[in-house]
Design a protein around this motif. Structure first.
Motif, PDB file in Angstrom:
ATOM      1  N   ARG A  17       7.320  14.478   6.894  1.00  7.98           N
ATOM      2  CA  ARG A  17       6.935  14.370   5.727  1.00  7.98           C
ATOM      3  C   ARG A  17       7.600  14.031   5.389  1.00  7.98           C
ATOM      4  NH1 ARG A  17       4.905  20.816   4.857  1.00  7.98           N
ATOM      5  NH2 ARG A  17       2.688  20.412   4.364  1.00  7.98           N
ATOM      6  N   GLY A  18       9.002  13.588   4.952  1.00  6.86           N
ATOM      7  CA  GLY A  18      10.280  12.924   5.659  1.00  6.86           C
ATOM      8  C   GLY A  18       9.972  11.296   5.602  1.00  6.86           C
ATOM      9  N   TRP A  19       9.607  11.167   6.930  1.00  6.38           N
ATOM     10  CA  TRP A  19       9.460   9.950   7.219  1.00  6.38           C
ATOM     11  C   TRP A  19       8.071   9.819   6.623  1.00  6.38           C
ATOM     12  CZ3 TRP A  19       9.211  12.085  12.744  1.00  6.38           C
ATOM     13  CH2 TRP A  19      10.057  12.736  13.505  1.00  6.38           C
ATOM     14  N   ALA A  20       6.851  10.068   6.246  1.00  9.06           N
ATOM     15  CA  ALA A  20       6.193   9.446   5.706  1.00  9.06           C
ATOM     16  C   ALA A  20       6.674   8.617   4.265  1.00  9.06           C
ATOM     17  CB  ALA A  20       4.876  10.785   6.161  1.00  9.06           C
ATOM     18  N   GLU A  21       7.140   9.880   3.805  1.00 15.23           N
ATOM     19  CA  GLU A  21       8.278   9.692   2.616  1.00 15.23           C
ATOM     20  C   GLU A  21       8.666   8.616   1.957  1.00 15.23           C
ATOM     21  OE1 GLU A  21      10.285  11.390  -1.667  1.00 15.23           O
ATOM     22  OE2 GLU A  21      10.331  12.289  -0.020  1.00 15.23           O
ATOM     23  N   ALA A  22       9.314   7.777   3.341  1.00 17.85           N
ATOM     24  CA  ALA A  22      10.023   6.959   3.690  1.00 17.85           C
ATOM     25  C   ALA A  22       8.671   5.325   3.802  1.00 17.85           C
ATOM     26  CB  ALA A  22      10.736   6.811   4.323  1.00 17.85           C
ATOM     27  N   GLU A  23       8.082   5.418   4.150  1.00 22.33           N
ATOM     28  CA  GLU A  23       6.949   4.562   4.926  1.00 22.33           C
ATOM     29  C   GLU A  23       6.165   4.077   3.762  1.00 22.33           C
ATOM     30  OE1 GLU A  23       6.872   2.725   7.184  1.00 22.33           O
ATOM     31  OE2 GLU A  23       7.988   3.422   8.590  1.00 22.33           O
ATOM     32  N   GLY A  24       6.040   5.046   2.452  1.00 21.61           N
ATOM     33  CA  GLY A  24       5.643   4.933   1.138  1.00 21.61           C
ATOM     34  C   GLY A  24       3.664   5.697   1.180  1.00 21.61           C
ATOM     35  N   PHE A  25       3.974   6.665   2.145  1.00 16.47           N
ATOM     36  CA  PHE A  25       2.887   7.777   1.861  1.00 16.47           C
ATOM     37  C   PHE A  25       2.727   9.073   0.714  1.00 16.47           C
ATOM     38  CE2 PHE A  25       2.346   6.056   6.144  1.00 16.47           C
ATOM     39  CZ  PHE A  25       0.832   5.618   6.196  1.00 16.47           C
ATOM     40  N   SER A  26       2.330   9.502   0.660  1.00 14.91           N
ATOM     41  CA  SER A  26       2.719  10.680  -1.050  1.00 14.91           C
ATOM     42  C   SER A  26       2.175  11.716  -0.055  1.00 14.91           C
ATOM     43  CB  SER A  26       1.788   9.819  -1.474  1.00 14.91           C
ATOM     44  OG  SER A  26       0.960   9.728  -2.263  1.00 14.91           O
ATOM     45  N   GLN A  27       1.292  12.038   1.164  1.00 13.62           N
ATOM     46  CA  GLN A  27       0.644  13.205   1.452  1.00 13.62           C
ATOM     47  C   GLN A  27       1.035  13.336   3.066  1.00 13.62           C
ATOM     48  OE1 GLN A  27      -1.997  15.125  -1.604  1.00 13.62           O
ATOM     49  NE2 GLN A  27      -1.803  16.738  -0.077  1.00 13.62           N
ATOM     50  N   ASP A 117      -4.490  -6.207   2.381  1.00 14.39           N
ATOM     51  CA  ASP A 117      -5.596  -5.383   3.035  1.00 14.39           C
ATOM     52  C   ASP A 117      -4.676  -4.273   3.407  1.00 14.39           C
ATOM     53  OD1 ASP A 117      -7.453  -3.988   4.698  1.00 14.39           O
ATOM     54  OD2 ASP A 117      -7.673  -5.956   5.952  1.00 14.39           O
ATOM     55  N   TYR A 118      -5.283  -2.930   3.121  1.00 14.17           N
ATOM     56  CA  TYR A 118      -5.174  -1.526   3.411  1.00 14.17           C
ATOM     57  C   TYR A 118      -5.076  -1.205   4.866  1.00 14.17           C
ATOM     58  CZ  TYR A 118      -9.604   0.139   3.339  1.00 14.17           C
ATOM     59  OH  TYR A 118     -11.261   0.002   4.346  1.00 14.17           O
ATOM     60  N   HIS A 119      -5.670  -2.163   5.768  1.00 15.32           N
ATOM     61  CA  HIS A 119      -6.270  -1.723   7.350  1.00 15.32           C
ATOM     62  C   HIS A 119      -4.895  -2.132   7.619  1.00 15.32           C
ATOM     63  CE1 HIS A 119     -10.442  -2.727   6.115  1.00 15.32           C
ATOM     64  NE2 HIS A 119     -10.673  -1.597   6.710  1.00 15.32           N
ATOM     65  N   LYS A 120      -3.973  -3.094   7.462  1.00 12.18           N
ATOM     66  CA  LYS A 120      -3.196  -3.237   8.019  1.00 12.18           C
ATOM     67  C   LYS A 120      -1.653  -2.858   7.935  1.00 12.18           C
ATOM     68  CE  LYS A 120      -4.574  -8.685   7.895  1.00 12.18           C
ATOM     69  NZ  LYS A 120      -4.429  -8.511   9.134  1.00 12.18           N
ATOM     70  N   VAL A 121      -2.274  -2.434   6.214  1.00  8.59           N
ATOM     71  CA  VAL A 121      -0.403  -1.319   6.236  1.00  8.59           C
ATOM     72  C   VAL A 121      -0.337  -0.193   6.622  1.00  8.59           C
ATOM     73  CG1 VAL A 121       0.024  -1.081   3.934  1.00  8.59           C
ATOM     74  CG2 VAL A 121      -0.766  -2.716   3.197  1.00  8.59           C
ATOM     75  N   LEU A 122      -1.446   0.323   6.354  1.00  5.35           N
ATOM     76  CA  LEU A 122      -1.647   1.883   7.024  1.00  5.35           C
ATOM     77  C   LEU A 122      -1.426   2.343   8.354  1.00  5.35           C
ATOM     78  CD1 LEU A 122      -2.694   2.260   3.708  1.00  5.35           C
ATOM     79  CD2 LEU A 122      -3.866   3.889   5.171  1.00  5.35           C
ATOM     80  N   ARG A 123      -1.806   1.035   9.407  1.00  4.25           N
ATOM     81  CA  ARG A 123      -2.061   1.245  10.638  1.00  4.25           C
ATOM     82  C   ARG A 123      -0.283   0.955  10.784  1.00  4.25           C
ATOM     83  NH1 ARG A 123      -5.028  -2.653  11.525  1.00  4.25           N
ATOM     84  NH2 ARG A 123      -6.917  -1.668  11.478  1.00  4.25           N
ATOM     85  N   GLN A 124       0.238  -0.127  10.436  1.00  3.85           N
ATOM     86  CA  GLN A 124       1.429  -0.212  11.408  1.00  3.85           C
ATOM     87  C   GLN A 124       2.290   0.486  10.353  1.00  3.85           C
ATOM     88  OE1 GLN A 124       2.625  -4.091   8.932  1.00  3.85           O
ATOM     89  NE2 GLN A 124       1.610  -5.595  10.077  1.00  3.85           N
ATOM     90  N   ARG A 125       2.240   1.568   9.498  1.00  2.00           N
ATOM     91  CA  ARG A 125       2.963   2.184   8.980  1.00  2.00           C
ATOM     92  C   ARG A 125       2.537   3.904  10.013  1.00  2.00           C
ATOM     93  NH1 ARG A 125       5.966   1.055   4.185  1.00  2.00           N
ATOM     94  NH2 ARG A 125       5.764  -1.041   3.703  1.00  2.00           N
ATOM     95  N   LEU A 126       1.170   3.776   9.968  1.00  2.00           N
ATOM     96  CA  LEU A 126       0.877   5.496  10.865  1.00  2.00           C
ATOM     97  C   LEU A 126       1.870   5.164  12.002  1.00  2.00           C
ATOM     98  CD1 LEU A 126      -2.650   5.763   9.807  1.00  2.00           C
ATOM     99  CD2 LEU A 126      -0.914   7.298   9.603  1.00  2.00           C
ATOM    100  N   GLN A 127       1.672   3.725  13.024  1.00  2.00           N
ATOM    101  CA  GLN A 127       1.995   3.563  14.069  1.00  2.00           C
ATOM    102  C   GLN A 127       3.966   3.470  14.137  1.00  2.00           C
ATOM    103  OE1 GLN A 127       0.898   3.100  16.836  1.00  2.00           O
ATOM    104  NE2 GLN A 127       2.682   4.004  17.890  1.00  2.00           N
ATOM    105  N   ARG A 128       4.497   3.563  13.264  1.00  3.39           N
ATOM    106  CA  ARG A 128       6.069   3.838  13.094  1.00  3.39           C
ATOM    107  C   ARG A 128       6.066   5.092  13.318  1.00  3.39           C
ATOM    108  NH1 ARG A 128       6.349  -0.962   9.820  1.00  3.39           N
ATOM    109  NH2 ARG A 128       6.702   0.051   7.685  1.00  3.39           N
ATOM    110  N   LEU A 129       5.048   5.979  12.522  1.00  6.88           N
ATOM    111  CA  LEU A 129       5.336   7.459  12.103  1.00  6.88           C
ATOM    112  C   LEU A 129       5.304   8.092  13.573  1.00  6.88           C
ATOM    113  CD1 LEU A 129       3.028   9.631   9.208  1.00  6.88           C
ATOM    114  CD2 LEU A 129       5.428   8.350   8.969  1.00  6.88           C
TER     115      LEU A 129
END
Length: 360
Positions: A17-27, A117-129
């Motif tokens: 959850r902490g890492w996700a918040e740093a990546e711009g995720f809210s939940q 494009d949200y596909h690019k934004v989310l995929r990169q940040r999910l991979q970093r998680l």
């Protein structure tokens, strides 16, 4: 995939959850892989043909409802929510969007598509998680998805407490509305699951009542073949004549069911610049966008979700909207522009231009 290790599940979830918040995720949530309760509804939806020409929806059969078959060894699905309202979104944004839809000469592009494009934004940040998780637990089996595979995203989001399925079929959150993207990481780690939340739509039917094409045929049941988002984005053939007038000036997607939803008074602005509006997607006239040749379309939509529909579909959508503007009594060069483009156009575009110019 296989894993045999002791995990401090609660501590890992807190770190995630902490890492996700740093990546711009809210939940962040975690679901198990049992989606058996959704299988009958999926089969019924497909058998009714509600997926339209999206053959990929049926191609994988029930793998969509069986994560461990799609990615063997999957034990849990990490679900993530990312809010997408642009950072500069003003208070009263729903009213502003309704006003845009009431101006027939202005182009209406779905809010989510006005930035990167949200596909690019989310995929990169999910991979970093996933990479951060691997630093803690060591190598593990995983795959990252965001609207990119046979994944029942809303079902997994609901199962993991990201929200509940609204009557418009989108995920809803009491403190975040529905203006958010979903992403998933399929993992072979036995993480602790997070609890679902109670649905809070009650007797409200605002989304069903407002749909311009009546695509929400029953609560929680969408006939994509009637949905303006499907027609303007997924569908590559002629737009059914009987649905064209209802499209109004919507040229890419449709937000009506979200604009009217009471819970979206709690929709949150993104923390990321990625979803900032690209000019001129929140202020262009239909005529301005019609003048884009293919090269300009590709340049203007680079890195945008809009580019995937291609210039031909873009013009098809604009022709319908321009026809609706003419029927609303607006001209301002629209008819002349349509007539000038008729020669040399594809058969598909010529048919839509003819409809737009036909007297009513």
């Amino acid at each position: 995939m296989s894993v045999d290790r002791e995990l401090d599940g609660p501590a890992l979830l807190a770190q995630l959850r902490g890492w996700a918040e740093a990546e711009g995720f809210s939940q962040i949530g975690v679901a198990d892989v049992d989606l058996g309760s959704a299988e009958a509804g999926l089969v019924d939806w497909l058998s009714n043909g509600f997926h339209g020409s999206m053959a990929y929806m049926a191609a994988h059969g029930l793998k969509r409802a069986r994560p461990a078959e799609l990615v063997p060894g999957t034990l849990r699905v990490i679900t993530a929510r990312m809010d997408y309202l642009p950072r500069s979104t003003p208070d009263g944004w729903q009213a502003i969007e309704w006003q845009r839809l009431a101006r027939p000469g202005e182009a209406a592009v779905s809010i989510y598509a006005r930035g990167r494009d949200y596909h690019k934004v989310l995929r990169q940040r999910l991979q970093r998680l996933a990479d951060r998780l691997a630093e803690v637990v060591g190598p593990f089996g995983h795959r990252v998805f965001t609207d990119s595979a046979p994944v029942m995203e809303v079902e997994l989001a609901a199962k993991s407490g990201i929200g509940w399925r609204g009557k418009h079929t989108l995920a809803l959150h009491r403190e975040g509305g529905s203006m958010f993207f979903l992403g998933e990481i399929y993992v072979d780690l036995p993480l602790p699951t997070t609890a679902p939340v109670e649905p809070h739509c009650g007797s409200c039917s605002a989304c069903i009542d407002i749909c311009p094409t009546q695509a929400i045929v029953a609560p929680y049941r969408l006939d994509a073949r009637r949905c303006i988002s499907y027609l303007t984005i997924e569908h590559d053939g002629p737009i059914p004549v009987e649905l064209r007038a209802a499209m109004g000036n919507r040229i890419y997607g449709c937000d009506d069911c979200q604009l009217v939803c009471p819970w979206n008074k709690y929709a949150r602005r993104s923390t990321l610049p990625d979803f900032d509006v690209r000019e001129p997607l929140d202020s262009a006239t239909l005529l301005e966008l019609w003048r884009w040749g293919e090269a300009e379309f590709l340049s203007r939509t680079e890195g945008s979700a809009i580019r995937r529909i291609g210039h031909a579909r873009w013009q098809r959508n604009l022709a319908v909207a321009m026809g609706n503007a003419l029927r609303a009594g607006l001209d301002a060069g629209i008819a002349q522009a349509l007539r000038a483009a008729r020669e040399g156009s594809s058969e598909l575009l010529r048919e839509h231009i003819a409809w737009a110019l036909a007297p009513r």
